[in-house]
Structure formats: C-alpha cells, structure tokens
Scaffold this motif. Structure first.
Motif, mmCIF file in Angstrom:
data_model
loop_
_atom_site.group_PDB
_atom_site.id
_atom_site.type_symbol
_atom_site.label_atom_id
_atom_site.label_comp_id
_atom_site.label_asym_id
_atom_site.label_seq_id
_atom_site.Cartn_x
_atom_site.Cartn_y
_atom_site.Cartn_z
ATOM 1 N N PHE A 24 0.639 -1.301 -0.140
ATOM 2 C CA PHE A 24 0.097 0.083 0.071
ATOM 3 C C PHE A 24 0.774 1.215 0.125
ATOM 4 N N ILE B 241 2.277 -5.427 3.104
ATOM 5 C CA ILE B 241 1.738 -6.165 4.060
ATOM 6 C C ILE B 241 1.815 -7.467 3.538
ATOM 7 N N PRO C 50 -2.192 -11.913 13.879
ATOM 8 C CA PRO C 50 -2.764 -10.878 14.748
ATOM 9 C C PRO C 50 -3.318 -9.906 13.920
ATOM 10 N N SER C 51 -4.059 -8.937 14.516
ATOM 11 C CA SER C 51 -4.853 -7.944 13.944
ATOM 12 C C SER C 51 -4.019 -7.023 13.086
ATOM 13 N N GLY C 52 -4.410 -6.657 11.973
ATOM 14 C CA GLY C 52 -3.569 -5.889 10.912
ATOM 15 C C GLY C 52 -2.298 -6.563 10.254
ATOM 16 N N ALA C 53 -2.513 -8.178 10.645
ATOM 17 C CA ALA C 53 -1.519 -8.759 9.732
ATOM 18 C C ALA C 53 -1.920 -8.842 8.211
ATOM 19 N N GLY C 54 -2.881 -8.775 7.718
ATOM 20 C CA GLY C 54 -3.268 -8.520 6.323
ATOM 21 C C GLY C 54 -4.225 -9.683 5.964
ATOM 22 N N LYS C 55 -4.865 -10.284 7.066
ATOM 23 C CA LYS C 55 -5.888 -11.282 6.604
ATOM 24 C C LYS C 55 -7.018 -10.934 5.723
ATOM 25 N N SER C 56 -7.643 -9.869 6.014
ATOM 26 C CA SER C 56 -8.636 -9.483 4.783
ATOM 27 C C SER C 56 -8.099 -9.098 3.658
ATOM 28 N N THR C 57 -7.112 -8.505 3.721
ATOM 29 C CA THR C 57 -6.298 -8.260 2.472
ATOM 30 C C THR C 57 -6.074 -9.227 1.631
#
Ligand code: ADP
Ligand code: ADP
Length: 226
Positions: A13, A22, A41-48
């Motif tokens: 990004f 990411i 962890p949160s922010g690791a990029g799972k959604s991405t």
C-alpha cells in the motif's frame, strides 16, 4: 487438484519511503473439501489476503490461480464472472440487504446469475432449511438475531454453488455460544457440499476444529498443524 492457489503474492500500500508491504510472498493452496483456518494478529493482512484470493483486489505481484487458471489475464469482466461462478464470501457483518426478506436475500444472487424466480425461491427454501431458518424466511434482517443473520449470509454465499468459500471473521460479532453454533452449521455445510473453505478467525478453538491452520505473520503464510 487445488481449487485455489496463491503463488508469491505480495501486496504493498502506498509508495516510496512510506510504502507498507503487508504481504511479502504468500504461497498456499486450497483443495476441494478442505476447511482451513487463517489466523494472525490484527493488522497482519488477513482481510487483504482474502480479498486477493477472492479476486476483489489485485496483488502487487504474484499469481492467483482458480482451478489452475491464472486470473491475471482475464480482465475485469472475466474476473467478475469467475468470482460469481466459483467464490462465495461471508463477512463479519452480515451485509444482508435490509429491505428484503431472508428468502429474497438468498434468491437475489441466484437471479443475478440467471435463475428464474421459482428456481431461486426453491433453492433459497432448501438452503434456509439446512440452517434451521425455514420459519424465519419471510423476515427482514432487522427482525433476525445476530446468529440468524449470519446463517442467512452463509447460505446466501453458497447459493450459486461456489467451489470456494472465503469468510472473514464470520462469527466475530457473536457471543461464544452462538458463534459455536453458527460455526458448527458452517462446518456441516462445507462437509455436505465438498466446498473448500478458508476462514479467518481469532478464535483458536474454532481454528483447532478445522483441518489445517495457516498463520499469517510478517507478510508470509506458515502452515501450522492442527
Ligand atoms: P487483518 O485483516 O489481519 O486485521 P488487514 O488486511 O485488514 O489485516 O490490514 C492489514 C494492514 O493493511 C493494516 O495495517 C491496514 O491498515 C493496511 N491496509 C489495508 N487496506 C489498506 C488500504 N486500502 N490502504 C492502505 N493501507 C491498507
Ligand atoms: P460486482 O462485481 O458487480 O461489484 P459483486 O461481485 O459484488 O458484483 O456481487 C455479485 C453478486 O453477489 C450480487 O448479486 C450480490 O448481491 C452478491 N453478493 C455480494 N456480496 C455478497 C456476499 N457477501 N455474499 C453473497 N453474495 C453476495
């Protein structure tokens, strides 16, 4: 053969000094019938990662192969068609259309895909019955409980018989007992249909109940047994 394969996927990004990398080279594949957890962890990029796997977002580099086919060469229309034909999504928030009934919410994607109203309605009834919602099918989402809303979202996601189900914290908004029930139904559906499912979750008990766990950490995916 895998239904979904990611090879060397990166996602950055921004650009220059402030660029955020990411994903730094993600490789994994999903085979038919597999139920796989995605943790990290949160922010690791799972959604991405789920967006890229679901052809909603392009990787910065690397390949996404659906049924062995490289999606890069398809163009927007081809990718949209492939997504509609092969991939179902479930999000943390149900994203049901508020002005339509549960039944209509399950019918709409089928009608978009070309089924008649009758065919779509019959399949919606079958699917809602599978998750115990046959008596609630005429209700709008606001009149359903959180667990019921999520069950409708799950059967909507599989209404067009996808090969892959991608879910982003599908039980993250539910209390633990409801989460366990909804997860149990999701598991039964995956088992009954032979779908491949990749499910991002923070809940390590749920992850442990799946066939495999992929851990996203520092931009790469590591296989964890369990
Ligand atoms: P997770 O789902 O594991 O919590 P996400 O994929 O949501 O992680 O986000 C990973 C990182 O990427 C976060 O730092 C987030 O801020 C960043 N990010 C996600 N989408 C964008 C975007 N469109 N532009 C800039 N940064 C983004
Ligand atoms: P487009 O590529 O035109 O933006 P989408 O791929 O977003 O279209 O949506 C295609 C179809 O899938 C639509 O009929 C929409 O109602 C349905 N849909 C959108 N989101 C979801 C979801 N989370 N689960 C199941 N079906 C969905």
């Amino acid at each position: 053969d895998p239904v979904l394969r990611l090879e060397g996927v990166t996602r950055r990004f921004g650009s220059g000094e402030t660029a955020l990398e990411i994903l730094r080279g993600v490789d994994f594949c999903l085979r038919p019938g597999e139920l796989v957890a995605l943790v990290g962890p949160s922010g690791a990029g799972k959604s991405t990662l789920l967006h890229i796997a679901g052809l909603l977002e392009a990787p910065t580099s690397g390949k996404v192969l659906v049924d062995g086919k490289d999606c890069a060469g398809l163009g927007d229309a081809g990718r949209t068609r492939l997504r509609r034909d092969t991939i179902g999504f479930v999000y943390q928030f149900h994203h049901l259309l508020p002005e339509f009934s549960a039944r209509e919410n399950v019918m709409i994607p089928q009608m978009v895909a070309g089924l008649s109203r009758d065919e779509a309605g019959q399949r919606a009834d079958q699917l809602l019955k599978m998750v115990g919602l046959e008596r609630r099918s005429s209700h709008r989402p606001a009149r359903l409980s959180g667990g019921e809303q999520q069950r409708v979202a799950i059967v909507r996601a599989i209404a067009n018989v996808p090969q892959v189900l991608l879910a982003d914290e599908p039980t993250g908004n539910l209390d633990p007992q409801t989460a366990a029930e909804v997860f149990g139904q999701l598991t039964r559906i995956v088992r009954a249909t032979g779908l491949a499912a990749l499910i991002a979750t923070h809940n390590l008990d749920l992850a442990a109940a799946m066939d495999r766990t992929l851990e996203l950490k520092d931009g790469v995916v590591l296989e964890r047994r369990g």
